[in-house]
Design a protein around this motif. Sequence first.
Motif, PDB file in Angstrom:
ATOM      1  N   ILE A 211       0.836  -1.207   0.000  1.00  0.00           N
ATOM      2  CA  ILE A 211       0.000   0.000   0.000  1.00  0.00           C
ATOM      3  C   ILE A 211       0.868   1.253   0.000  1.00  0.00           C
ATOM      4  CG2 ILE A 211      -1.651   1.337   1.385  1.00  0.00           C
ATOM      5  CD1 ILE A 211      -2.801  -1.389   2.314  1.00  0.00           C
ATOM      6  N   ILE A 212       1.923   1.239   0.809  1.00  0.00           N
ATOM      7  CA  ILE A 212       2.815   2.403   0.885  1.00  0.00           C
ATOM      8  C   ILE A 212       3.494   2.652  -0.457  1.00  0.00           C
ATOM      9  CG2 ILE A 212       4.972   3.248   1.917  1.00  0.00           C
ATOM     10  CD1 ILE A 212       4.012   1.886   4.543  1.00  0.00           C
ATOM     11  N   LYS A 213       3.922   1.582  -1.119  1.00  0.00           N
ATOM     12  CA  LYS A 213       4.557   1.726  -2.441  1.00  0.00           C
ATOM     13  C   LYS A 213       3.586   2.336  -3.448  1.00  0.00           C
ATOM     14  CE  LYS A 213       7.904  -2.053  -1.992  1.00  0.00           C
ATOM     15  NZ  LYS A 213       8.281  -3.424  -2.450  1.00  0.00           N
ATOM     16  N   LEU A 214       2.331   1.877  -3.408  1.00  0.00           N
ATOM     17  CA  LEU A 214       1.324   2.420  -4.318  1.00  0.00           C
ATOM     18  C   LEU A 214       1.071   3.900  -4.045  1.00  0.00           C
ATOM     19  CD1 LEU A 214      -1.274  -0.511  -4.345  1.00  0.00           C
ATOM     20  CD2 LEU A 214       0.120   0.252  -6.278  1.00  0.00           C
ATOM     21  N   LEU A 215       0.981   4.243  -2.766  1.00  0.00           N
ATOM     22  CA  LEU A 215       0.760   5.643  -2.404  1.00  0.00           C
ATOM     23  C   LEU A 215       1.931   6.518  -2.828  1.00  0.00           C
ATOM     24  CD1 LEU A 215      -0.778   5.181   1.172  1.00  0.00           C
ATOM     25  CD2 LEU A 215      -1.985   5.864  -0.906  1.00  0.00           C
ATOM     26  N   ASP A 216       3.145   5.992  -2.618  1.00  0.00           N
ATOM     27  CA  ASP A 216       4.339   6.749  -3.014  1.00  0.00           C
ATOM     28  C   ASP A 216       4.377   6.949  -4.526  1.00  0.00           C
ATOM     29  OD1 ASP A 216       5.133   6.952  -0.418  1.00  0.00           O
ATOM     30  OD2 ASP A 216       6.593   5.301  -0.497  1.00  0.00           O
ATOM     31  N   GLU A 218       1.819   7.037  -6.583  1.00  0.00           N
ATOM     32  CA  GLU A 218       0.796   8.015  -6.959  1.00  0.00           C
ATOM     33  C   GLU A 218       1.252   9.431  -6.633  1.00  0.00           C
ATOM     34  OE1 GLU A 218      -2.846   6.955  -5.108  1.00  0.00           O
ATOM     35  OE2 GLU A 218      -3.107   5.103  -6.260  1.00  0.00           O
ATOM     36  N   LEU A 219       1.955   9.573  -5.512  1.00  0.00           N
ATOM     37  CA  LEU A 219       2.449  10.888  -5.111  1.00  0.00           C
ATOM     38  C   LEU A 219       3.475  11.412  -6.111  1.00  0.00           C
ATOM     39  CD1 LEU A 219       2.321  13.053  -2.918  1.00  0.00           C
ATOM     40  CD2 LEU A 219       4.160  11.861  -1.712  1.00  0.00           C
ATOM     41  N   VAL A 220       4.326  10.511  -6.608  1.00  0.00           N
ATOM     42  CA  VAL A 220       5.336  10.895  -7.607  1.00  0.00           C
ATOM     43  C   VAL A 220       4.656  11.347  -8.893  1.00  0.00           C
ATOM     44  CG1 VAL A 220       7.175  10.014  -9.098  1.00  0.00           C
ATOM     45  CG2 VAL A 220       7.148   9.427  -6.662  1.00  0.00           C
ATOM     46  N   GLU A 221       3.608  10.619  -9.297  1.00  0.00           N
ATOM     47  CA  GLU A 221       2.880  10.971 -10.517  1.00  0.00           C
ATOM     48  C   GLU A 221       2.238  12.346 -10.401  1.00  0.00           C
ATOM     49  OE1 GLU A 221       0.066   8.015 -11.551  1.00  0.00           O
ATOM     50  OE2 GLU A 221       1.551   6.418 -11.826  1.00  0.00           O
ATOM     51  N   VAL A 222       1.687  12.630  -9.222  1.00  0.00           N
ATOM     52  CA  VAL A 222       1.036  13.928  -9.006  1.00  0.00           C
ATOM     53  C   VAL A 222       2.059  15.059  -9.118  1.00  0.00           C
ATOM     54  CG1 VAL A 222      -0.122  15.374  -7.291  1.00  0.00           C
ATOM     55  CG2 VAL A 222      -0.845  13.008  -7.618  1.00  0.00           C
TER      56      VAL A 222
END
Length: 224
Positions: A211-216, A218-222
């Motif tokens: 989950i943390i990897k996915l959130l990270d 997504e944050l990079v993409e933003v």
Amino acid sequence: MKRVFWKNLYPKIDTWKKLKEEGNDTETILLRYAIAHIHELLEDNTPLYSTEEVYIAPPLTTRVRTGCILKNKKDDLYYVVLSPPCDLAVHNGKMKTDRVMLCEIDDYKIVSLEAIGSTGAAKRKKALLPAIKNNGREYYHWLPKNSIFEGGYINFRKVINYSPEELNVEFYPPELRIQDSIVKDILGRFSSYYARQGQPDFDFEKEAETIIKLLDAELVEVKS
């Protein structure tokens, strides 16, 4: 009682007369009606319960009912009847159910000492309070010790069933019964205990990392 009579019973006297004329058991109907109103009065500004109020002794009927405490003839252990009232209804001299469910009542002293454990003298009461407030082990329900009954802890894990015929052979007639409002609480806790459903075991450490990897990501993409 005067208040209930003049404000709630007497104004409906024509209704009671009509029910009587129709062949109804108005004595029982009026008694139930009055008790319901008295209960409502007691809900306001009531003092703390006395432990003696927990038990009805001797029972007002010899019939085995939900909440009856029975003593085994062989080992002198106590059990409480937890079959629902509808199962214990008697029709044509026979119980509706073919099995009566009982829970064993564990020894008052043994369970209390287990709850206290090795706690120091100054903290013994604090250690015991969760047990008698039924906030300790979820499979125990405390029954107070007093002049009426020796007390104990209903153990929801120790369930046993008897046919009505076996019950009469294995146990003495009921000498006391737990009052209805407390029986309802016991049945509620008993049902909750057996309704528990633990969730499946997952590799939560791994899932958290994913989950943390996915959130990270997504944050990079933003940011980009």
